[in-house]
Scaffold this motif. Structure first.
Motif, PDB file in Angstrom:
ATOM      1  N   ASP A 337      37.336  43.561  48.683  1.00 44.64           N
ATOM      2  CA  ASP A 337      37.396  44.604  47.663  1.00 44.64           C
ATOM      3  C   ASP A 337      37.647  43.956  46.311  1.00 44.64           C
ATOM      4  OD1 ASP A 337      37.026  46.533  49.529  1.00 44.64           O
ATOM      5  OD2 ASP A 337      39.145  47.087  49.715  1.00 44.64           O
ATOM      6  N   ARG A 339      38.816  44.470  42.428  1.00 43.69           N
ATOM      7  CA  ARG A 339      39.551  45.341  41.505  1.00 43.69           C
ATOM      8  C   ARG A 339      39.735  44.619  40.167  1.00 43.69           C
ATOM      9  NH1 ARG A 339      44.365  47.449  45.604  1.00 43.69           N
ATOM     10  NH2 ARG A 339      42.956  48.351  47.199  1.00 43.69           N
ATOM     11  N   THR A 375      41.438  41.338  48.891  1.00 46.87           N
ATOM     12  CA  THR A 375      41.351  41.980  47.577  1.00 46.87           C
ATOM     13  C   THR A 375      41.381  40.911  46.494  1.00 46.87           C
ATOM     14  OG1 THR A 375      42.542  43.905  48.432  1.00 46.87           O
ATOM     15  CG2 THR A 375      42.377  43.672  46.033  1.00 46.87           C
ATOM     16  N   GLY A 377      41.505  40.729  42.335  1.00 46.39           N
ATOM     17  CA  GLY A 377      41.728  41.588  41.175  1.00 46.39           C
ATOM     18  C   GLY A 377      42.111  40.773  39.952  1.00 46.39           C
TER      19      GLY A 377
END
Length: 453
Positions: A337, A339, A375, A377
């Motif tokens: 993911d 971000r 993740t 980010g």
């Protein structure tokens, strides 16, 4: 043999400082004494000389305009006025005195102004006077000598003259004594630093320079040197650990490579020979990757690998790094993911930054476990940009977070995974080269690696 200590003595910093101190002390003392003499003796004497010069000029003018009788009356009147005892002598060209209250005077003419003894006896007691005298030649060749008593100023002059010798002796003694005390104090502090440095050179890296607790310049220097010695001790210990780790890590692949090559030499079956050759090549590639990683870390830490900082589109760079690792993550049943805030830019070496982020993603994929969510980010945090890579795997134990950036360090939970143990060491070197901050935290669950730029 005797010249060496002598040369060393003259090259001594404490000796030079002591001599400079003596010179400055004596010079300042002489300057203060000269100033006191100027204001207490010489300047008042010049003022009195100027007054007497004016008086002599005025009386000579009286003789020219009013005649000799007028001059005698002026001299008689002058003797009754003035804060200081006046003296005079009017001497004809043949040497005969017309009037005088000076006991004696020189036969030759007075140059500028001169001090004459003018002691006077009164009722059997001699009173000391010193006449500051000047001379004017009158029109008929007579000598007009005019003076004023400056005994008090002359007494001060004698006091200054007598005190000068004592002052020089006392000042020299104080200066030499202060120089010796200062030299010993400085010398002891320097000797302490020197002895500590020699013990460190002899191999005792735990030695430190003792502090006096005064907070002076030597304490500040000692604190700085102690910090430097601490860094050197840490660096030497790190080199020792790295050397041990390198020897340990290379022992196994070298042993495997040696065994495969030995079996390859004895094998007769073609398929077996091919298998052994492939295994030997794999071990050689592993050794090559270890050496490449170590060399890359060394170059980054020495600053030789930086190709130059420039403005980097961080948003695009992180997207490219994530896209590069998507196939590998999917092969492990994982998901990446993103971000990343839009429009982020940063001053960095783009190649090194991409390698650092790629290493973090590679570790997350490798150790995150099947089905983990990874993740990546980036966002602005209190004026700084923070880059984060997190996973939902087993994470990094709190007692191992300070060591995971060491070369070849691998925790128990990663011992069975492929890798060289140099990934986070390379990331740490890249972060340090950019003067950024690397933070290792708990993602709850999983590991969270944060780079603050």
């Amino acid at each position: 043999m005797r010249s060496r200590p002598r040369r060393r003595l003259w090259r001594s910093l404490t000796l030079r400082l002591g001599l400079i101190y003596v010179a400055l002390f004596l010079t300042s003392t002489a300057a203060m004494f000269a100033a006191a003499y100027w204001f207490g003796v010489y300047r008042p004497m010049l003022r009195e000389a100027a007054v007497v010069q004016r008086e002599a000029g005025s009386l000579a003018a009286v003789d020219r305009t009013g005649g000799r009788a007028a001059l005698l009356r002026a001299l008689q009147f002058r003797g009754k006025t003035g804060p200081r005892r006046p003296f005079h002598a009017l001497v004809l060209p043949d040497g005969k005195a017309v009037t005088a209250n000076l006991p004696s005077w020189p036969h030759g003419s007075l140059a500028d102004w001169q001090l004459l003894d003018a002691d006077v006896s009164f009722l059997g007691t001699e009173q000391d006077y010193t006449a500051l005298s000047v001379e004017r030649r009158l029109d008929d060749g007579s000598r007009l000598i005019i003076g004023r008593d400056v005994e008090d100023i002359d007494d001060r002059d004698e006091i200054f003259s007598a005190a000068a010798a004592w002052l020089i002796l006392i000042a020299a003694a104080l200066a030499i004594g202060g120089s010796i005390a200062m030299g010993r104090a400085v010398g002891r502090r320097i000797d302490t630093v020197t002895q500590t440095a020699r013990r460190v050179m002899a191999g005792s890296l735990t030695e430190r320079i003792p502090l006096r607790g005064t907070g002076d310049d030597f304490d500040e220097l000692a604190t700085t040197l102690n910090q430097m010695l601490g860094r050197i001790e840490e660096a030497v210990e790190s080199v020792r650990r790295v050397s041990d780790n390198v020897a340990h890590e290379l022992r196994t692949p070298l042993a495997r490579l040696h065994a495969d090559l030995d079996d390859l030499r004895m094998a007769e079956d073609e398929d077996e020979r091919q298998r052994l050759a492939d295994q030997a090549l794999a071990e050689a590639e592993r050794l090559q990757s270890i050496f490449d990683a170590l060399l890359r870390i060394a170059r980054i830490e020495s600053g030789r690998h930086l190709t130059g900082l420039r403005r980097v589109d961080l948003t695009t760079l992180l997207a490219d790094a994530a896209e590069l690792h998507v196939p590998d993550a999917e092969a492990h049943g994982q998901r990446i993911d993103s971000r990343v805030a839009p429009g982020l830019e940063i001053e960095a070496d783009p190649n090194l930054l991409f390698q650092a982020v790629s290493n973090l993603l590679d570790n997350a994929v490798k150790y995150g476990g099947k089905g983990a969510v990874i993740t990546i980010g980036a966002a602005r945090d209190q004026g700084r940009i923070a880059i984060e890579v997190a996973d939902t795997g087993p994470g990094i134990a709190a007692d191992q977070r300070e060591r995971v950036t060491e070369r070849f360090f691998r925790g128990p939970q990663t011992a069975g995974q492929p890798g060289t143990g140099l990934g986070l060491a390379l990331v740490s070197a890249i972060v340090a080269a950019h003067k950024w901050t690397l933070e290792i935290d708990d993602a709850g669950p999983g590991a969270l690696i944060r780079i603050r730029c």
